[in-house]
Write a protein that holds these residues in place. Sequence first.
Motif, PDB file in Angstrom:
ATOM      1  N   SER A   1       0.814  -1.228   0.000  1.00 13.54           N
ATOM      2  CA  SER A   1       0.000   0.000   0.000  1.00 13.54           C
ATOM      3  C   SER A   1       0.845   1.274   0.000  1.00 13.54           C
ATOM      4  N   VAL A   2       2.081   1.201   0.533  1.00 14.76           N
ATOM      5  CA  VAL A   2       2.937   2.410   0.602  1.00 14.76           C
ATOM      6  C   VAL A   2       4.103   2.344  -0.388  1.00 14.76           C
ATOM      7  N   ALA A   3       4.117   1.315  -1.255  1.00 17.92           N
ATOM      8  CA  ALA A   3       5.257   1.093  -2.148  1.00 17.92           C
ATOM      9  C   ALA A   3       5.472   2.263  -3.110  1.00 17.92           C
ATOM     10  N   LYS A   4       6.747   2.641  -3.268  1.00 17.60           N
ATOM     11  CA  LYS A   4       7.135   3.685  -4.217  1.00 17.60           C
ATOM     12  C   LYS A   4       7.943   3.115  -5.391  1.00 17.60           C
ATOM     13  N   ASP A   5       8.381   1.858  -5.244  1.00 20.61           N
ATOM     14  CA  ASP A   5       9.166   1.220  -6.306  1.00 20.61           C
ATOM     15  C   ASP A   5       8.968  -0.296  -6.242  1.00 20.61           C
ATOM     16  N   THR A   6       9.648  -1.005  -7.133  1.00 21.26           N
ATOM     17  CA  THR A   6       9.471  -2.455  -7.212  1.00 21.26           C
ATOM     18  C   THR A   6      10.004  -3.197  -5.990  1.00 21.26           C
ATOM     19  N   VAL A   7      10.963  -2.613  -5.303  1.00 21.96           N
ATOM     20  CA  VAL A   7      11.538  -3.276  -4.121  1.00 21.96           C
ATOM     21  C   VAL A   7      10.465  -3.474  -3.053  1.00 21.96           C
TER      22      VAL A   7
ATOM     23  N   VAL B   1     -14.483  -7.480  -8.247  1.00 25.21           N
ATOM     24  CA  VAL B   1     -15.523  -6.438  -8.300  1.00 25.21           C
ATOM     25  C   VAL B   1     -14.953  -5.077  -7.916  1.00 25.21           C
ATOM     26  N   ILE B   2     -14.414  -4.978  -6.704  1.00 26.63           N
ATOM     27  CA  ILE B   2     -14.006  -3.653  -6.207  1.00 26.63           C
ATOM     28  C   ILE B   2     -12.722  -3.162  -6.861  1.00 26.63           C
ATOM     29  N   GLY B   3     -11.956  -4.101  -7.461  1.00 25.29           N
ATOM     30  CA  GLY B   3     -10.722  -3.697  -8.133  1.00 25.29           C
ATOM     31  C   GLY B   3     -10.957  -2.789  -9.329  1.00 25.29           C
ATOM     32  N   ASN B   4     -12.174  -2.825  -9.869  1.00 26.69           N
ATOM     33  CA  ASN B   4     -12.508  -1.953 -11.003  1.00 26.69           C
ATOM     34  C   ASN B   4     -12.785  -0.517 -10.565  1.00 26.69           C
ATOM     35  N   PHE B   5     -12.975  -0.301  -9.251  1.00 25.75           N
ATOM     36  CA  PHE B   5     -13.362   1.029  -8.766  1.00 25.75           C
ATOM     37  C   PHE B   5     -12.396   1.603  -7.728  1.00 25.75           C
ATOM     38  N   VAL B   6     -11.635   0.739  -7.065  1.00 27.09           N
ATOM     39  CA  VAL B   6     -10.793   1.179  -5.945  1.00 27.09           C
ATOM     40  C   VAL B   6      -9.338   1.264  -6.409  1.00 27.09           C
ATOM     41  N   HIS B   7      -8.646   2.324  -6.012  1.00 26.58           N
ATOM     42  CA  HIS B   7      -7.228   2.496  -6.353  1.00 26.58           C
ATOM     43  C   HIS B   7      -6.410   1.371  -5.738  1.00 26.58           C
ATOM     44  N   TRP B   8      -5.332   0.988  -6.426  1.00 30.66           N
ATOM     45  CA  TRP B   8      -4.570  -0.188  -5.999  1.00 30.66           C
ATOM     46  C   TRP B   8      -3.971  -0.055  -4.611  1.00 30.66           C
TER      47      TRP B   8
END
Length: 470
Positions: free
Chosen positions: A117-123, A176-183
Amino acid sequence: MTMSENQRNLEAGLLLNKNRNDINECRITVVLLFSTFVSVCGSFCFGCAAGYSSVAQTGITTDLGLSVAQYSMFGSIMTFGAMFGAIFSGKVSDLIGRKGTMWFAQIFCIAGWFAISVAKDTVWLDAGRFSTGFAVGLFSYVIPVYIAEITPKHVRGAFVFANQLMQSCGLSLYYVIGNFVHWRKLALVGLIPCVLQVVTLFFIPESPRLLGKWGCDKECRASLQLLRGEDADVTEEANTIKETMILFEEGPKSRVMDLFQRRYAPSLVIGVGLMLLQQLSGSSGIMLYVGSVFDKGGFPSSIGSMILAVIMIPKAILGLILVEKMGRRPLLLASTSGMCLCSLFLAFSFSFRSYGMLDELTPIFTCIGVVGFISSFAVGMGGLPWIIMSEIFPMNVKVSAGTLVTLANWSFSWIVAFAYNFMIEWNASGTFLIFFSTCAAGIVFIYAMVPETKGRTLEDIQASLTDFLQ
Protein backbone atom coordinates in the motif's frame (compact mmCIF):
# COMPACT_ATOMS: atom_id res chain seq x y z
CA MET A 1 -32.98 -65.42 31.72
CA THR A 2 -32.04 -67.74 28.80
CA MET A 3 -28.81 -67.56 26.78
CA SER A 4 -30.71 -66.34 23.69
CA GLU A 5 -32.25 -63.52 25.72
CA ASN A 6 -28.80 -62.53 27.04
CA GLN A 7 -27.47 -62.52 23.48
CA ARG A 8 -30.38 -60.34 22.29
CA ASN A 9 -29.80 -57.91 25.17
CA LEU A 10 -26.08 -57.74 24.33
CA GLU A 11 -26.82 -57.10 20.65
CA ALA A 12 -29.36 -54.43 21.59
CA GLY A 13 -26.80 -52.74 23.84
CA LEU A 14 -24.17 -52.78 21.09
CA LEU A 15 -26.69 -51.38 18.60
CA LEU A 16 -27.67 -48.64 21.07
CA ASN A 17 -23.99 -47.71 21.54
CA LYS A 18 -23.43 -47.66 17.77
CA ASN A 19 -26.49 -45.44 17.23
CA ARG A 20 -25.34 -43.08 19.99
CA ASN A 21 -21.90 -42.82 18.40
CA ASP A 22 -23.44 -42.23 14.98
CA ILE A 23 -25.59 -39.43 16.43
CA ASN A 24 -22.49 -37.84 18.01
CA GLU A 25 -20.60 -38.08 14.72
CA CYS A 26 -23.47 -36.51 12.76
CA ARG A 27 -23.71 -33.52 15.12
CA ILE A 28 -22.65 -30.15 13.71
CA THR A 29 -22.23 -27.64 16.53
CA VAL A 30 -21.92 -23.88 16.61
CA VAL A 31 -18.33 -24.22 17.84
CA LEU A 32 -17.45 -26.44 14.86
CA LEU A 33 -19.01 -23.97 12.41
CA PHE A 34 -17.33 -20.99 14.05
CA SER A 35 -13.93 -22.71 14.21
CA THR A 36 -14.16 -23.51 10.50
CA PHE A 37 -15.18 -19.93 9.68
CA VAL A 38 -12.26 -18.49 11.65
CA SER A 39 -9.72 -20.77 9.99
CA VAL A 40 -10.98 -20.04 6.45
CA CYS A 41 -10.55 -16.31 7.01
CA GLY A 42 -6.98 -17.15 6.03
CA SER A 43 -8.31 -18.66 2.79
CA PHE A 44 -10.16 -15.40 2.15
CA CYS A 45 -6.83 -13.57 2.53
CA PHE A 46 -5.36 -15.96 -0.04
CA GLY A 47 -8.19 -15.23 -2.48
CA CYS A 48 -7.73 -11.48 -2.06
CA ALA A 49 -3.98 -11.79 -2.73
CA ALA A 50 -4.56 -13.93 -5.84
CA GLY A 51 -7.15 -11.53 -7.25
CA TYR A 52 -5.10 -8.42 -6.49
CA SER A 53 -2.47 -8.90 -9.20
CA SER A 54 -5.12 -9.17 -11.90
CA VAL A 55 -7.18 -6.07 -11.09
CA ALA A 56 -4.24 -3.88 -10.00
CA GLN A 57 -2.10 -4.53 -13.08
CA THR A 58 -3.11 -1.44 -15.08
CA GLY A 59 -2.88 0.93 -12.08
CA ILE A 60 0.49 -0.30 -10.82
CA THR A 61 2.17 -0.45 -14.23
CA THR A 62 0.92 3.07 -15.04
CA ASP A 63 1.77 4.70 -11.69
CA LEU A 64 5.17 3.04 -11.19
CA GLY A 65 6.11 2.46 -14.83
CA LEU A 66 6.63 -1.30 -14.59
CA SER A 67 7.50 -3.43 -17.63
CA VAL A 68 5.86 -6.77 -18.43
CA ALA A 69 8.83 -8.60 -16.88
CA GLN A 70 8.71 -6.47 -13.70
CA TYR A 71 4.98 -6.99 -13.25
CA SER A 72 5.33 -10.71 -13.96
CA MET A 73 7.88 -10.82 -11.14
CA PHE A 74 5.49 -8.93 -8.84
CA GLY A 75 2.57 -11.24 -9.64
CA SER A 76 4.55 -14.47 -9.38
CA ILE A 77 6.68 -13.62 -6.35
CA MET A 78 3.69 -14.35 -4.13
CA THR A 79 3.93 -17.99 -5.19
CA PHE A 80 7.71 -17.88 -4.68
CA GLY A 81 7.11 -16.65 -1.11
CA ALA A 82 4.54 -19.42 -0.67
CA MET A 83 7.27 -21.94 -1.53
CA PHE A 84 9.26 -20.79 1.50
CA GLY A 85 6.13 -20.77 3.66
CA ALA A 86 5.44 -24.33 2.54
CA ILE A 87 8.93 -25.47 3.59
CA PHE A 88 8.27 -24.42 7.19
CA SER A 89 4.49 -25.06 7.29
CA GLY A 90 4.52 -28.61 8.66
CA LYS A 91 7.19 -28.09 11.33
CA VAL A 92 5.75 -24.76 12.47
CA SER A 93 2.21 -26.12 12.76
CA ASP A 94 3.42 -29.06 14.85
CA LEU A 95 5.66 -26.86 17.00
CA ILE A 96 3.31 -23.97 17.84
CA GLY A 97 -0.02 -25.55 16.93
CA ARG A 98 -2.54 -25.02 14.16
CA LYS A 99 -3.89 -21.83 15.79
CA GLY A 100 -0.41 -20.52 16.51
CA THR A 101 0.59 -21.05 12.88
CA MET A 102 -2.39 -19.02 11.68
CA TRP A 103 -1.39 -16.18 14.02
CA PHE A 104 2.20 -16.44 12.83
CA ALA A 105 1.10 -16.31 9.17
CA GLN A 106 -0.96 -13.17 9.75
CA ILE A 107 2.15 -11.27 10.88
CA PHE A 108 3.54 -11.68 7.36
CA CYS A 109 0.21 -11.14 5.66
CA ILE A 110 -0.45 -7.83 7.43
CA ALA A 111 3.13 -6.63 6.87
CA GLY A 112 2.89 -7.58 3.19
CA TRP A 113 -0.35 -5.70 2.49
CA PHE A 114 0.95 -2.62 4.30
CA ALA A 115 4.23 -2.66 2.31
CA ILE A 116 2.31 -2.85 -0.99
CA SER A 117 0.00 0.00 0.00
CA VAL A 118 2.94 2.41 0.60
CA ALA A 119 5.26 1.09 -2.15
CA LYS A 120 7.13 3.68 -4.22
CA ASP A 121 9.17 1.22 -6.31
CA THR A 122 9.47 -2.46 -7.21
CA VAL A 123 11.54 -3.28 -4.12
CA TRP A 124 8.68 -2.48 -1.74
CA LEU A 125 6.12 -4.03 -4.06
CA ASP A 126 8.01 -7.30 -4.36
CA ALA A 127 8.90 -7.40 -0.65
CA GLY A 128 5.25 -6.95 0.30
CA ARG A 129 4.07 -9.53 -2.21
CA PHE A 130 6.70 -12.03 -1.04
CA SER A 131 5.66 -11.53 2.59
CA THR A 132 2.00 -12.10 1.72
CA GLY A 133 3.02 -15.20 -0.24
CA PHE A 134 4.93 -16.59 2.74
CA ALA A 135 1.71 -16.35 4.76
CA VAL A 136 -0.25 -18.03 1.96
CA GLY A 137 2.23 -20.93 1.97
CA LEU A 138 1.59 -21.47 5.69
CA PHE A 139 -2.18 -21.13 5.25
CA SER A 140 -2.36 -23.59 2.37
CA TYR A 141 -1.12 -26.39 4.65
CA VAL A 142 -2.49 -25.55 8.07
CA ILE A 143 -6.07 -24.59 7.16
CA PRO A 144 -7.18 -27.82 5.41
CA VAL A 145 -5.30 -29.91 7.98
CA TYR A 146 -6.94 -28.09 10.92
CA ILE A 147 -10.43 -28.41 9.45
CA ALA A 148 -9.93 -32.11 8.60
CA GLU A 149 -8.80 -32.77 12.18
CA ILE A 150 -11.79 -31.10 13.86
CA THR A 151 -14.69 -32.26 11.69
CA PRO A 152 -16.69 -35.52 11.78
CA LYS A 153 -16.07 -37.86 8.85
CA HIS A 154 -19.51 -37.44 7.22
CA VAL A 155 -19.02 -33.68 6.65
CA ARG A 156 -15.23 -33.47 6.49
CA GLY A 157 -15.08 -33.00 2.72
CA ALA A 158 -17.67 -30.22 2.67
CA PHE A 159 -16.05 -28.38 5.57
CA VAL A 160 -12.54 -28.58 4.09
CA PHE A 161 -13.99 -27.42 0.77
CA ALA A 162 -15.01 -24.22 2.57
CA ASN A 163 -11.31 -23.41 2.14
CA GLN A 164 -11.86 -23.17 -1.64
CA LEU A 165 -15.19 -21.36 -1.16
CA MET A 166 -13.56 -18.56 0.84
CA GLN A 167 -10.73 -18.29 -1.67
CA SER A 168 -13.41 -17.79 -4.32
CA CYS A 169 -15.09 -15.15 -2.12
CA GLY A 170 -11.80 -13.24 -1.82
CA LEU A 171 -11.21 -13.46 -5.58
CA SER A 172 -14.76 -12.32 -6.35
CA LEU A 173 -14.53 -9.38 -3.97
CA TYR A 174 -11.32 -8.13 -5.59
CA TYR A 175 -12.59 -8.75 -9.12
CA VAL A 176 -15.52 -6.44 -8.30
CA ILE A 177 -14.01 -3.65 -6.21
CA GLY A 178 -10.72 -3.70 -8.13
CA ASN A 179 -12.51 -1.95 -11.00
CA PHE A 180 -13.36 1.03 -8.77
CA VAL A 181 -10.79 1.18 -5.94
CA HIS A 182 -7.23 2.50 -6.35
CA TRP A 183 -4.57 -0.19 -6.00
CA ARG A 184 -3.12 1.34 -2.81
CA LYS A 185 -6.50 1.42 -1.07
CA LEU A 186 -7.20 -2.07 -2.40
CA ALA A 187 -4.12 -3.32 -0.53
CA LEU A 188 -5.46 -1.78 2.70
CA VAL A 189 -8.79 -3.58 2.18
CA GLY A 190 -6.79 -6.82 2.35
CA LEU A 191 -5.96 -6.05 5.99
CA ILE A 192 -9.61 -6.45 7.11
CA PRO A 193 -9.85 -10.29 6.99
CA CYS A 194 -6.35 -10.49 8.50
CA VAL A 195 -7.37 -8.51 11.57
CA LEU A 196 -10.64 -10.46 11.83
CA GLN A 197 -8.80 -13.77 12.00
CA VAL A 198 -6.21 -12.52 14.49
CA VAL A 199 -8.98 -11.54 16.92
CA THR A 200 -11.31 -14.54 16.47
CA LEU A 201 -8.55 -17.17 16.82
CA PHE A 202 -8.68 -16.53 20.57
CA PHE A 203 -12.15 -18.11 20.70
CA ILE A 204 -11.66 -21.47 18.96
CA PRO A 205 -10.15 -24.75 20.26
CA GLU A 206 -6.87 -26.29 19.13
CA SER A 207 -6.99 -29.43 16.96
CA PRO A 208 -7.79 -32.45 19.19
CA ARG A 209 -5.58 -34.73 17.08
CA LEU A 210 -2.61 -32.40 17.50
CA LEU A 211 -3.26 -32.24 21.26
CA GLY A 212 -3.33 -36.05 21.25
CA LYS A 213 -0.01 -36.09 19.40
CA TRP A 214 1.45 -33.75 22.05
CA GLY A 215 0.28 -36.21 24.75
CA CYS A 216 -2.27 -33.73 26.18
CA ASP A 217 -5.09 -36.27 26.68
CA LYS A 218 -7.17 -34.06 28.97
CA GLU A 219 -6.97 -31.08 26.59
CA CYS A 220 -7.69 -33.37 23.63
CA ARG A 221 -10.91 -34.60 25.25
CA ALA A 222 -11.89 -31.04 26.22
CA SER A 223 -11.37 -29.86 22.65
CA LEU A 224 -13.49 -32.73 21.30
CA GLN A 225 -16.20 -31.96 23.83
CA LEU A 226 -16.37 -28.35 22.68
CA LEU A 227 -16.49 -29.35 19.02
CA ARG A 228 -19.07 -32.15 19.42
CA GLY A 229 -21.30 -30.55 22.08
CA GLU A 230 -21.47 -30.61 25.87
CA ASP A 231 -23.74 -33.67 26.06
CA ALA A 232 -21.91 -35.68 23.37
CA ASP A 233 -20.05 -38.86 24.29
CA VAL A 234 -16.55 -38.35 22.88
CA THR A 235 -14.98 -41.35 24.66
CA GLU A 236 -14.69 -43.56 21.57
CA GLU A 237 -13.28 -40.80 19.35
CA ALA A 238 -10.81 -39.72 22.04
CA ASN A 239 -9.68 -43.32 22.59
CA THR A 240 -9.22 -43.86 18.84
CA ILE A 241 -7.02 -40.76 18.62
CA LYS A 242 -5.03 -41.88 21.69
CA GLU A 243 -4.52 -45.42 20.38
CA THR A 244 -3.40 -44.12 16.99
CA MET A 245 -0.90 -41.74 18.58
CA ILE A 246 0.49 -44.53 20.81
CA LEU A 247 1.10 -46.67 17.71
CA PHE A 248 2.92 -43.80 16.02
CA GLU A 249 4.98 -43.05 19.14
CA GLU A 250 6.05 -46.70 19.42
CA GLY A 251 7.22 -46.66 15.80
CA PRO A 252 10.39 -44.99 14.51
CA LYS A 253 10.50 -41.19 14.42
CA SER A 254 9.59 -39.63 11.11
CA ARG A 255 12.17 -38.05 8.83
CA VAL A 256 11.75 -36.60 5.34
CA MET A 257 13.50 -39.62 3.80
CA ASP A 258 10.97 -41.92 5.49
CA LEU A 259 8.36 -40.63 3.04
CA PHE A 260 10.11 -42.53 0.27
CA GLN A 261 9.51 -45.88 1.92
CA ARG A 262 7.44 -48.29 -0.16
CA ARG A 263 4.44 -48.21 2.19
CA TYR A 264 3.98 -44.45 1.76
CA ALA A 265 4.39 -44.52 -2.03
CA PRO A 266 0.65 -44.46 -2.92
CA SER A 267 -0.07 -41.49 -0.62
CA LEU A 268 2.98 -39.57 -1.86
CA VAL A 269 2.25 -40.16 -5.55
CA ILE A 270 -1.40 -39.14 -5.11
CA GLY A 271 -0.60 -36.03 -3.03
CA VAL A 272 2.22 -34.69 -5.21
CA GLY A 273 0.52 -35.76 -8.44
CA LEU A 274 -2.68 -33.87 -7.70
CA MET A 275 -0.77 -30.72 -6.76
CA LEU A 276 1.26 -30.82 -9.97
CA LEU A 277 -1.90 -31.29 -12.03
CA GLN A 278 -3.58 -28.41 -10.23
CA GLN A 279 -0.77 -26.02 -11.16
CA LEU A 280 0.40 -27.31 -14.56
CA SER A 281 -3.19 -27.01 -15.79
CA GLY A 282 -2.49 -23.26 -15.91
CA SER A 283 -4.78 -22.30 -13.04
CA SER A 284 -2.28 -19.96 -11.35
CA GLY A 285 -1.56 -18.02 -14.51
CA ILE A 286 -5.21 -17.59 -15.41
CA MET A 287 -6.20 -16.57 -11.87
CA LEU A 288 -3.35 -14.09 -11.41
CA TYR A 289 -3.60 -12.47 -14.85
CA VAL A 290 -7.19 -13.08 -15.92
CA GLY A 291 -7.52 -9.47 -17.06
CA SER A 292 -4.72 -9.89 -19.61
CA VAL A 293 -6.36 -13.09 -20.95
CA PHE A 294 -9.59 -11.19 -21.59
CA ASP A 295 -7.66 -8.34 -23.23
CA LYS A 296 -5.73 -10.78 -25.43
CA GLY A 297 -9.00 -12.30 -26.61
CA GLY A 298 -10.55 -8.89 -27.30
CA PHE A 299 -13.06 -9.04 -24.44
CA PRO A 300 -13.24 -6.08 -21.97
CA SER A 301 -11.36 -7.17 -18.83
CA SER A 302 -13.56 -5.12 -16.47
CA ILE A 303 -16.73 -6.85 -17.73
CA GLY A 304 -15.01 -10.25 -17.69
CA SER A 305 -13.89 -9.75 -14.09
CA MET A 306 -17.43 -8.82 -13.05
CA ILE A 307 -18.84 -11.94 -14.71
CA LEU A 308 -16.30 -14.10 -12.89
CA ALA A 309 -17.12 -12.39 -9.60
CA VAL A 310 -20.80 -13.22 -10.03
CA ILE A 311 -20.37 -16.91 -10.86
CA MET A 312 -17.38 -17.96 -8.73
CA ILE A 313 -19.11 -18.09 -5.36
CA PRO A 314 -22.17 -20.10 -6.57
CA LYS A 315 -19.81 -22.51 -8.33
CA ALA A 316 -17.72 -22.98 -5.17
CA ILE A 317 -20.92 -23.53 -3.14
CA LEU A 318 -21.96 -26.15 -5.68
CA GLY A 319 -18.61 -27.88 -5.18
CA LEU A 320 -19.08 -27.77 -1.39
CA ILE A 321 -22.45 -29.52 -1.77
CA LEU A 322 -21.32 -32.06 -4.36
CA VAL A 323 -18.12 -33.11 -2.56
CA GLU A 324 -20.17 -35.18 -0.08
CA LYS A 325 -22.92 -36.10 -2.56
CA MET A 326 -20.77 -37.25 -5.49
CA GLY A 327 -17.55 -37.98 -3.62
CA ARG A 328 -13.98 -36.74 -4.18
CA ARG A 329 -13.05 -38.93 -7.13
CA PRO A 330 -16.08 -38.34 -9.44
CA LEU A 331 -16.00 -34.60 -8.73
CA LEU A 332 -12.27 -34.44 -9.53
CA LEU A 333 -12.88 -36.24 -12.82
CA ALA A 334 -15.77 -33.94 -13.74
CA SER A 335 -13.82 -30.80 -12.79
CA THR A 336 -10.69 -31.81 -14.71
CA SER A 337 -12.75 -32.78 -17.76
CA GLY A 338 -14.39 -29.32 -17.76
CA MET A 339 -10.98 -27.62 -17.52
CA CYS A 340 -9.69 -29.83 -20.34
CA LEU A 341 -12.53 -28.89 -22.70
CA CYS A 342 -12.32 -25.17 -21.84
CA SER A 343 -8.54 -25.14 -22.45
CA LEU A 344 -9.12 -26.68 -25.88
CA PHE A 345 -11.90 -24.15 -26.54
CA LEU A 346 -9.56 -21.26 -25.64
CA ALA A 347 -6.80 -22.70 -27.84
CA PHE A 348 -9.17 -22.72 -30.83
CA SER A 349 -10.45 -19.24 -29.95
CA PHE A 350 -6.96 -17.69 -29.91
CA SER A 351 -6.02 -19.64 -33.03
CA PHE A 352 -9.00 -18.21 -34.93
CA ARG A 353 -8.10 -14.73 -33.73
CA SER A 354 -4.48 -15.05 -34.88
CA TYR A 355 -5.67 -15.95 -38.40
CA GLY A 356 -8.29 -13.19 -38.50
CA MET A 357 -11.17 -15.67 -38.54
CA LEU A 358 -14.48 -15.14 -36.71
CA ASP A 359 -13.29 -11.77 -35.34
CA GLU A 360 -16.76 -10.91 -34.04
CA LEU A 361 -17.13 -14.19 -32.16
CA THR A 362 -13.66 -14.80 -30.70
CA PRO A 363 -14.14 -12.31 -27.79
CA ILE A 364 -17.28 -14.22 -26.80
CA PHE A 365 -15.44 -17.53 -27.17
CA THR A 366 -12.66 -16.18 -24.94
CA CYS A 367 -15.14 -15.14 -22.26
CA ILE A 368 -16.92 -18.51 -22.37
CA GLY A 369 -13.61 -20.40 -22.22
CA VAL A 370 -12.16 -18.41 -19.31
CA VAL A 371 -15.40 -18.46 -17.30
CA GLY A 372 -15.84 -22.18 -17.98
CA PHE A 373 -12.25 -22.99 -17.00
CA ILE A 374 -12.35 -21.05 -13.72
CA SER A 375 -15.82 -22.40 -12.89
CA SER A 376 -14.70 -25.99 -13.47
CA PHE A 377 -11.59 -25.32 -11.37
CA ALA A 378 -13.63 -23.82 -8.51
CA VAL A 379 -16.02 -26.79 -8.39
CA GLY A 380 -13.35 -29.44 -7.88
CA MET A 381 -9.67 -29.16 -8.75
CA GLY A 382 -9.26 -25.92 -6.80
CA GLY A 383 -10.09 -27.42 -3.39
CA LEU A 384 -10.11 -31.20 -3.66
CA PRO A 385 -6.33 -31.76 -3.83
CA TRP A 386 -6.04 -29.96 -0.48
CA ILE A 387 -8.87 -32.04 0.99
CA ILE A 388 -7.25 -35.27 -0.14
CA MET A 389 -3.82 -34.09 1.05
CA SER A 390 -5.27 -33.52 4.53
CA GLU A 391 -6.79 -37.04 4.56
CA ILE A 392 -4.24 -39.46 3.13
CA PHE A 393 -1.10 -38.99 5.24
CA PRO A 394 -0.74 -40.61 8.71
CA MET A 395 0.09 -38.34 11.65
CA ASN A 396 3.63 -39.73 11.93
CA VAL A 397 4.56 -38.43 8.45
CA LYS A 398 1.99 -35.66 8.05
CA VAL A 399 4.53 -32.91 8.80
CA SER A 400 7.08 -34.11 6.25
CA ALA A 401 4.48 -35.14 3.69
CA GLY A 402 2.41 -31.97 4.03
CA THR A 403 5.54 -29.85 3.68
CA LEU A 404 6.69 -31.72 0.56
CA VAL A 405 3.27 -31.69 -1.11
CA THR A 406 2.67 -28.00 -0.37
CA LEU A 407 6.19 -27.14 -1.56
CA ALA A 408 5.57 -29.03 -4.81
CA ASN A 409 2.34 -27.10 -5.33
CA TRP A 410 3.87 -23.67 -4.83
CA SER A 411 7.06 -24.44 -6.75
CA PHE A 412 5.13 -25.26 -9.91
CA SER A 413 2.70 -22.44 -9.21
CA TRP A 414 5.62 -20.00 -9.27
CA ILE A 415 6.96 -21.44 -12.53
CA VAL A 416 3.55 -21.18 -14.24
CA ALA A 417 2.78 -17.73 -12.78
CA PHE A 418 6.14 -16.27 -13.84
CA ALA A 419 6.16 -17.82 -17.32
CA TYR A 420 2.48 -17.22 -18.09
CA ASN A 421 2.67 -13.67 -19.50
CA PHE A 422 5.64 -14.60 -21.66
CA MET A 423 3.87 -17.74 -22.91
CA ILE A 424 0.76 -15.78 -23.81
CA GLU A 425 2.87 -13.25 -25.73
CA TRP A 426 4.70 -16.11 -27.47
CA ASN A 427 1.63 -18.08 -28.59
CA ALA A 428 -1.70 -17.92 -26.77
CA SER A 429 -3.17 -20.86 -28.68
CA GLY A 430 -0.10 -23.02 -28.04
CA THR A 431 -0.17 -22.12 -24.34
CA PHE A 432 -3.71 -23.42 -23.90
CA LEU A 433 -2.94 -26.55 -25.92
CA ILE A 434 -0.23 -27.29 -23.34
CA PHE A 435 -2.78 -26.79 -20.55
CA PHE A 436 -5.24 -29.02 -22.43
CA SER A 437 -2.64 -31.81 -22.61
CA THR A 438 -1.95 -31.54 -18.88
CA CYS A 439 -5.65 -31.75 -18.01
CA ALA A 440 -6.09 -34.76 -20.31
CA ALA A 441 -3.18 -36.51 -18.54
CA GLY A 442 -4.78 -35.54 -15.23
CA ILE A 443 -8.00 -37.36 -16.08
CA VAL A 444 -6.03 -40.57 -16.67
CA PHE A 445 -4.05 -40.11 -13.43
CA ILE A 446 -7.16 -39.50 -11.29
CA TYR A 447 -8.99 -42.46 -12.79
CA ALA A 448 -6.03 -44.80 -12.23
CA MET A 449 -4.64 -43.61 -8.88
CA VAL A 450 -6.98 -41.54 -6.70
CA PRO A 451 -9.18 -43.47 -4.23
CA GLU A 452 -12.54 -42.38 -2.88
CA THR A 453 -12.23 -41.06 0.70
CA LYS A 454 -15.81 -39.89 1.30
CA GLY A 455 -17.41 -41.13 4.53
CA ARG A 456 -14.26 -42.79 5.88
CA THR A 457 -12.33 -41.89 9.03
CA LEU A 458 -8.83 -40.45 8.65
CA GLU A 459 -7.39 -43.49 10.40
CA ASP A 460 -9.18 -45.87 8.00
CA ILE A 461 -8.03 -43.97 4.88
CA GLN A 462 -4.43 -43.80 6.06
CA ALA A 463 -4.33 -47.46 7.09
CA SER A 464 -5.71 -48.64 3.73
CA LEU A 465 -3.15 -46.59 1.76
CA THR A 466 -0.24 -47.59 4.01
CA ASP A 467 -1.16 -51.27 3.62
CA PHE A 468 -1.81 -50.97 -0.14
CA LEU A 469 1.62 -52.27 -1.17
CA GLN A 470 2.25 -54.48 1.83
